[in-house]
Design a protein around this motif. Structure first.
Motif, PDB file in Angstrom:
ATOM      1  N   ILE A 130     -30.636  23.047 -17.872  1.00 19.39           N
ATOM      2  CA  ILE A 130     -30.179  21.703 -18.240  1.00 19.39           C
ATOM      3  C   ILE A 130     -30.671  20.721 -17.185  1.00 19.39           C
ATOM      4  CG2 ILE A 130     -28.197  20.228 -18.739  1.00 19.39           C
ATOM      5  CD1 ILE A 130     -26.621  22.851 -19.298  1.00 19.39           C
ATOM      6  N   ILE A 131     -31.487  19.773 -17.613  1.00 19.26           N
ATOM      7  CA  ILE A 131     -32.000  18.731 -16.716  1.00 19.26           C
ATOM      8  C   ILE A 131     -31.377  17.405 -17.131  1.00 19.26           C
ATOM      9  CG2 ILE A 131     -34.040  17.496 -15.899  1.00 19.26           C
ATOM     10  CD1 ILE A 131     -35.681  19.969 -16.509  1.00 19.26           C
ATOM     11  N   GLY A 132     -30.602  16.807 -16.248  1.00 18.82           N
ATOM     12  CA  GLY A 132     -29.937  15.542 -16.541  1.00 18.82           C
ATOM     13  C   GLY A 132     -30.701  14.362 -15.978  1.00 18.82           C
ATOM     14  N   MET A 133     -30.808  13.309 -16.772  1.00 12.83           N
ATOM     15  CA  MET A 133     -31.458  12.073 -16.341  1.00 12.83           C
ATOM     16  C   MET A 133     -30.384  11.051 -15.981  1.00 12.83           C
ATOM     17  SD  MET A 133     -34.608  12.966 -16.803  1.00 12.83           S
ATOM     18  CE  MET A 133     -35.301  11.367 -16.387  1.00 12.83           C
ATOM     19  N   VAL A 134     -30.496  10.483 -14.771  1.00  8.72           N
ATOM     20  CA  VAL A 134     -29.473   9.582 -14.251  1.00  8.72           C
ATOM     21  C   VAL A 134     -30.127   8.309 -13.735  1.00  8.72           C
ATOM     22  CG1 VAL A 134     -27.581   9.321 -12.590  1.00  8.72           C
ATOM     23  CG2 VAL A 134     -28.080  11.571 -13.553  1.00  8.72           C
ATOM     24  N   ALA A 135     -29.464   7.184 -13.949  1.00 13.84           N
ATOM     25  CA  ALA A 135     -29.876   5.908 -13.362  1.00 13.84           C
ATOM     26  C   ALA A 135     -28.637   5.039 -13.235  1.00 13.84           C
ATOM     27  CB  ALA A 135     -30.937   5.211 -14.215  1.00 13.84           C
ATOM     28  N   TRP A 279     -32.628  11.481 -10.636  1.00 14.71           N
ATOM     29  CA  TRP A 279     -31.978  10.174 -10.462  1.00 14.71           C
ATOM     30  C   TRP A 279     -33.084   9.156 -10.259  1.00 14.71           C
ATOM     31  CZ3 TRP A 279     -26.422   9.746  -8.748  1.00 14.71           C
ATOM     32  CH2 TRP A 279     -26.005   8.409  -8.708  1.00 14.71           C
ATOM     33  N   LEU A 280     -33.263   8.286 -11.233  1.00 17.47           N
ATOM     34  CA  LEU A 280     -34.331   7.289 -11.182  1.00 17.47           C
ATOM     35  C   LEU A 280     -33.907   6.065 -10.387  1.00 17.47           C
ATOM     36  CD1 LEU A 280     -36.018   7.150 -14.710  1.00 17.47           C
ATOM     37  CD2 LEU A 280     -36.829   8.281 -12.640  1.00 17.47           C
ATOM     38  N   LEU A 281     -34.828   5.586  -9.587  1.00 16.31           N
ATOM     39  CA  LEU A 281     -34.648   4.363  -8.815  1.00 16.31           C
ATOM     40  C   LEU A 281     -35.786   3.409  -9.129  1.00 16.31           C
ATOM     41  CD1 LEU A 281     -34.054   6.090  -5.359  1.00 16.31           C
ATOM     42  CD2 LEU A 281     -32.257   5.135  -6.805  1.00 16.31           C
ATOM     43  N   ALA A 282     -35.578   2.146  -8.837  1.00 11.80           N
ATOM     44  CA  ALA A 282     -36.655   1.157  -8.891  1.00 11.80           C
ATOM     45  C   ALA A 282     -36.725   0.481  -7.529  1.00 11.80           C
ATOM     46  CB  ALA A 282     -36.400   0.120  -9.985  1.00 11.80           C
ATOM     47  N   ASP A 283     -37.923   0.113  -7.118  1.00 12.80           N
ATOM     48  CA  ASP A 283     -38.117  -0.501  -5.810  1.00 12.80           C
ATOM     49  C   ASP A 283     -37.764  -1.980  -5.857  1.00 12.80           C
ATOM     50  OD1 ASP A 283     -38.751  -0.941  -3.194  1.00 12.80           O
ATOM     51  OD2 ASP A 283     -40.931  -0.933  -3.510  1.00 12.80           O
ATOM     52  N   THR A 313     -30.201  17.313  -6.963  1.00  8.62           N
ATOM     53  CA  THR A 313     -30.756  16.039  -7.413  1.00  8.62           C
ATOM     54  C   THR A 313     -32.121  15.763  -6.801  1.00  8.62           C
ATOM     55  OG1 THR A 313     -28.557  15.058  -7.727  1.00  8.62           O
ATOM     56  CG2 THR A 313     -30.398  13.538  -7.495  1.00  8.62           C
ATOM     57  N   SER A 314     -33.041  15.311  -7.650  1.00 10.21           N
ATOM     58  CA  SER A 314     -34.329  14.781  -7.195  1.00 10.21           C
ATOM     59  C   SER A 314     -34.294  13.270  -7.401  1.00 10.21           C
ATOM     60  CB  SER A 314     -35.484  15.387  -8.003  1.00 10.21           C
ATOM     61  OG  SER A 314     -35.586  16.773  -7.777  1.00 10.21           O
ATOM     62  N   PHE A 315     -34.387  12.513  -6.308  1.00  6.79           N
ATOM     63  CA  PHE A 315     -34.438  11.060  -6.399  1.00  6.79           C
ATOM     64  C   PHE A 315     -35.900  10.647  -6.595  1.00  6.79           C
ATOM     65  CE2 PHE A 315     -30.414  11.744  -4.242  1.00  6.79           C
ATOM     66  CZ  PHE A 315     -29.581  10.827  -4.887  1.00  6.79           C
ATOM     67  N   VAL A 316     -36.150   9.944  -7.675  1.00 11.78           N
ATOM     68  CA  VAL A 316     -37.518   9.601  -8.069  1.00 11.78           C
ATOM     69  C   VAL A 316     -37.608   8.099  -8.303  1.00 11.78           C
ATOM     70  CG1 VAL A 316     -39.328   9.946  -9.800  1.00 11.78           C
ATOM     71  CG2 VAL A 316     -37.853  11.864  -9.143  1.00 11.78           C
ATOM     72  N   VAL A 317     -38.578   7.455  -7.661  1.00  9.75           N
ATOM     73  CA  VAL A 317     -38.784   6.036  -7.904  1.00  9.75           C
ATOM     74  C   VAL A 317     -39.744   5.870  -9.077  1.00  9.75           C
ATOM     75  CG1 VAL A 317     -40.658   5.848  -6.200  1.00  9.75           C
ATOM     76  CG2 VAL A 317     -39.400   3.801  -6.890  1.00  9.75           C
ATOM     77  N   ASN A 318     -39.346   5.059 -10.033  1.00 11.11           N
ATOM     78  CA  ASN A 318     -40.174   4.801 -11.208  1.00 11.11           C
ATOM     79  C   ASN A 318     -40.906   3.469 -11.029  1.00 11.11           C
ATOM     80  OD1 ASN A 318     -41.250   5.398 -13.708  1.00 11.11           O
ATOM     81  ND2 ASN A 318     -39.549   4.537 -14.866  1.00 11.11           N
TER      82      ASN A 318
END
Length: 385
Positions: A130-135, A279-283, A313-318
């Motif tokens: 199970i891969i959860g997408m978070v923002a 966990w998606l982030l934006a700059d 959690t993997s924090f990833v900047v989109n």
């Protein structure tokens, strides 16, 4: 059922092509994922490098190929040797090379079935990963990322379910269905009803009668829910039961859950039920600020749960443009990846093109590889080598 991953190794391409065409046009299309080789060296290299979720359930090939696979006895992968009457006495598991294709394929599936009970799940979890997408806020590209991951994993041969738990489901832009014409007796609404009616028996429900397959994203999914109140009234426990029912159904390698962008019952369920989180982030200042606030809430209300969540959690900047301007919102956060900004998406009129950027797909593939320990040289589910 989870598609059986098969490696086929035969020198004659004229043998391989009819078999693949038969599988694709028959009832076996959803039950088999075949990687085919006609060159012994490529087969040998693949078997050396293949591991993790791409590990095949069965290898079917000519003796000349299998002789190169020197580690086969220790690999714990069943294999069938194709023969035409020649001497192959050193092998125990033989399969007549030329026979009706239906019987040939049935023999392969039966071999996989006999071994399936003794094989452990790759994820060391019950059912699919199970891969959860978070923002922490909307508009960060969470659904675009989730659907590109779904397509990438589907193309790699994984069986994928995409579950959207957003109050406002934007995935319909990609699949061309808004749920307005769907029957309320079908899909997610019916599954939620059946789960409440059958209680603990819900885990045994087959997903086939509730979902639809979307070739655009190479995954099964539900029709978008027309009655949004069903989602808004869903408790954390109900959402977790739904997620786990899909993952434990035995049909899917991966379940990608697209959670709501505000901290609430469904968002909490994604945090708790997922094996891995993106966990998606934006700059930008606002995105970082909201992310920090959400983490503060979790730190106050469930400090032990926060520690466990950070570990998965993997924090990833989109929409990454090559350099970071803003600081990460909390000191304990480490940036684990970046997905590129695609300028052509800014004024795009055809949403389906959001699934077609080679640059974006390349980075999505890298992200998937990190999450699932995919081998860097993985072949497609049906490959010529």
């Amino acid at each position: 059922m989870v598609p059986v991953k098969v490696v086929l190794a035969v020198e004659d391409r004229d043998y391989i092509e009819p078999l693949l065409n038969y599988v694709h046009g028959s009832e076996y299309a959803r039950r088999l994922r075949i990687t085919a080789f006609s060159q012994p060296e490529a087969f040998h290299q693949y078997m050396i490098e293949t591991s993790g979720m791409k590990r095949p359930e069965v290898v079917v090939g000519e003796a000349a190929f299998l002789n190169l696979w020197t580690t086969r006895e220790n690999a714990d992968i069943p294999y069938l040797v194709l023969y035409e009457g020649e001497q192959v006495s050193e092998y125990e598991q033989l399969l007549l090379k030329y026979q009706p294709l239906s019987e040939l394929v049935s023999s392969i599936l039966e071999t996989a079935r006999q071994r399936s009970n003794s094989r452990k799940s790759v994820n060391s979890q019950e059912g699919g990963m199970i891969i959860g997408m978070v923002a922490a806020s909307g508009g960060l590209g969470k659904t675009t990322t989730a659907l590109n991951m779904s397509k990438q994993l589907g193309n790699e041969g994984y069986s994928v379910f995409y579950l959207n738990l957003e109050t406002m489901d934007s995935s319909a832009l990609f699949t061309g269905s808004d749920g307005s014409s769907g029957s309320q007796e079908e899909g997610l609404s019916r599954l939620l009803y059946d789960l409440k009616s059958e209680g603990k028996e819900g885990a045994l429900l087959s997903m086939a009668s509730y979902c639809v397959h979307r070739p655009e994203i190479q995954a099964d999914t539900f029709q978008p829910v027309y009655n949004r109140k069903e989602l808004m009234d869903m408790t954390c426990d109900e959402a977790k039961e739904l997620i786990r029912t899909i993952a434990e159904s035995g049909q899917y390698d991966v379940v990608i859950v697209d959670g709501d962008s505000e901290h609430g019952e469904r968002a909490q369920a994604v945090l708790e039920a997922s094996h891995k989180l993106i966990w998606l982030l934006a700059d930008d200042l606002m995105s970082m600020h909201k992310c920090g606030l959400w983490l503060d809430v979790l730190a106050t209300t469930q400090p032990e749960g926060l520690k466990a969540m950070i570990c998965k959690t993997s924090f990833v900047v989109n929409r990454y443009m090559g350099t970071m301007i803003n600081s990460l919102p909390r000191d304990f956060i480490e940036l684990n990846g970046a997905l590129p900004y695609i300028p052509s998406w800014k004024q795009m009129q055809h949403p389906e093109l959001l699934l077609s950027s080679p640059i974006y797909q390349r980075e999505i593939r890298h992200l998937c590889r990190e999450l699932l320990d995919m081998e860097s040289s993985a072949q497609p589910s049906v490959a010529w080598s």
